[in-house]
Motif scaffolding. Sequence first.
Motif, mmCIF file in Angstrom:
data_model
loop_
_atom_site.group_PDB
_atom_site.id
_atom_site.type_symbol
_atom_site.label_atom_id
_atom_site.label_comp_id
_atom_site.label_asym_id
_atom_site.label_seq_id
_atom_site.Cartn_x
_atom_site.Cartn_y
_atom_site.Cartn_z
ATOM 1 N N ASP A 1 82.532 57.058 -8.600
ATOM 2 C CA ASP A 1 81.543 58.024 -8.165
ATOM 3 C C ASP A 1 80.282 57.884 -9.013
ATOM 4 O O ASP A 1 80.395 57.746 -10.245
ATOM 5 C CB ASP A 1 82.116 59.446 -8.311
ATOM 6 C CG ASP A 1 81.153 60.494 -7.810
ATOM 7 O OD1 ASP A 1 80.604 61.237 -8.645
ATOM 8 O OD2 ASP A 1 80.929 60.550 -6.579
ATOM 9 N N ARG B 1 78.932 56.489 -5.022
ATOM 10 C CA ARG B 1 79.007 55.198 -4.342
ATOM 11 C C ARG B 1 77.662 54.476 -4.398
ATOM 12 O O ARG B 1 77.612 53.251 -4.438
ATOM 13 C CB ARG B 1 79.428 55.382 -2.887
ATOM 14 C CG ARG B 1 80.853 55.854 -2.696
ATOM 15 C CD ARG B 1 81.863 54.759 -3.062
ATOM 16 N NE ARG B 1 81.602 53.498 -2.417
ATOM 17 C CZ ARG B 1 81.951 53.176 -1.173
ATOM 18 N NH1 ARG B 1 82.619 54.044 -0.441
ATOM 19 N NH2 ARG B 1 81.665 51.987 -0.671
ATOM 20 N N HIS B 2 76.603 55.264 -4.364
ATOM 21 C CA HIS B 2 75.255 54.690 -4.405
ATOM 22 C C HIS B 2 74.402 55.522 -5.360
ATOM 23 O O HIS B 2 74.551 56.751 -5.413
ATOM 24 C CB HIS B 2 74.599 54.709 -3.021
ATOM 25 C CG HIS B 2 75.381 54.002 -1.974
ATOM 26 N ND1 HIS B 2 75.286 52.650 -1.751
ATOM 27 C CD2 HIS B 2 76.301 54.461 -1.090
ATOM 28 C CE1 HIS B 2 76.094 52.307 -0.763
ATOM 29 N NE2 HIS B 2 76.724 53.382 -0.343
ATOM 30 N N GLN C 1 85.810 50.994 -5.016
ATOM 31 C CA GLN C 1 84.811 50.601 -4.017
ATOM 32 C C GLN C 1 83.463 50.283 -4.638
ATOM 33 O O GLN C 1 82.580 49.774 -3.959
ATOM 34 C CB GLN C 1 84.656 51.716 -2.975
ATOM 35 C CG GLN C 1 85.884 51.898 -2.099
ATOM 36 C CD GLN C 1 86.186 50.663 -1.284
ATOM 37 O OE1 GLN C 1 85.388 50.234 -0.463
ATOM 38 N NE2 GLN C 1 87.328 50.037 -1.527
ATOM 39 N N THR D 1 80.067 51.227 -7.437
ATOM 40 C CA THR D 1 78.841 52.026 -7.412
ATOM 41 C C THR D 1 77.675 51.056 -7.322
ATOM 42 O O THR D 1 77.511 50.205 -8.201
ATOM 43 C CB THR D 1 78.694 52.874 -8.691
ATOM 44 O OG1 THR D 1 79.734 53.839 -8.751
ATOM 45 C CG2 THR D 1 77.340 53.570 -8.708
#
Lengths: 115, 112
Positions: A7, A9-10, A108, A110
Amino acid sequence: DTGVSQDPRHKITKRGQNVTFRCDPISEHNRLYWYRQTLGQGPEFLTYFQNEAQLEKSRLLSDRFSAERPKGSFSTLEIQRTEQGDSAMYLCASSLGSHANPEAFFGQGTRLTVV
Amino acid sequence: GEDVEQSLFLSVREGDSSVINCTYTDSSSTYLYWYKQEPGAGLQLLTYIFSNMDMKQDQRLTVLLNKKDKHLSLRIADTQTGDSAIYFCAERLGSNTGKLIFGQGTTLQVKP
């Protein structure tokens, strides 16, 4: 437990700002890794924790980067005074660290964009 | 030194077999891995092989390891359009850290 969670993701930030990313590993995994991936390249190792101890740091990790894993569970990666060259995907991985279970699972990622 | 090399691109027709190749330099590698990455996503572990094994099969995936030549390959049988992605091979060094050294990735394009 659904795997390694990262956390945000972006993250888009202005040059010179500080950013912090969080990684929650798979719950029973004692090893945690941070990697950086730039476009068109494979992931590059940044640092590694065994429980709460940071045991190895790559020379890619300049003094603007710091990572912690205070209770041996989640980890944070902070980048101070961000530069455009810091734009990359930051990946976290965890593993049990045993020869019987050599799998390393990745989150996934960042994606950081420094403008 | 630590170096992992892969060819950059492979294109196959749906239903054909795909073979992705990888070479590595460190003879102390203990495990070798194959990961799959779809656009904008993290890495999905496909399979791994211990360095004293020659072959490992897992459903449509076959891994071959030639330790003498430091060559690793991943064969995907009956390739599907959903297999289109970037495939990374990685070696785990003999040190105790378990850190992985990755290749630059092979983009697999599967044409219908």
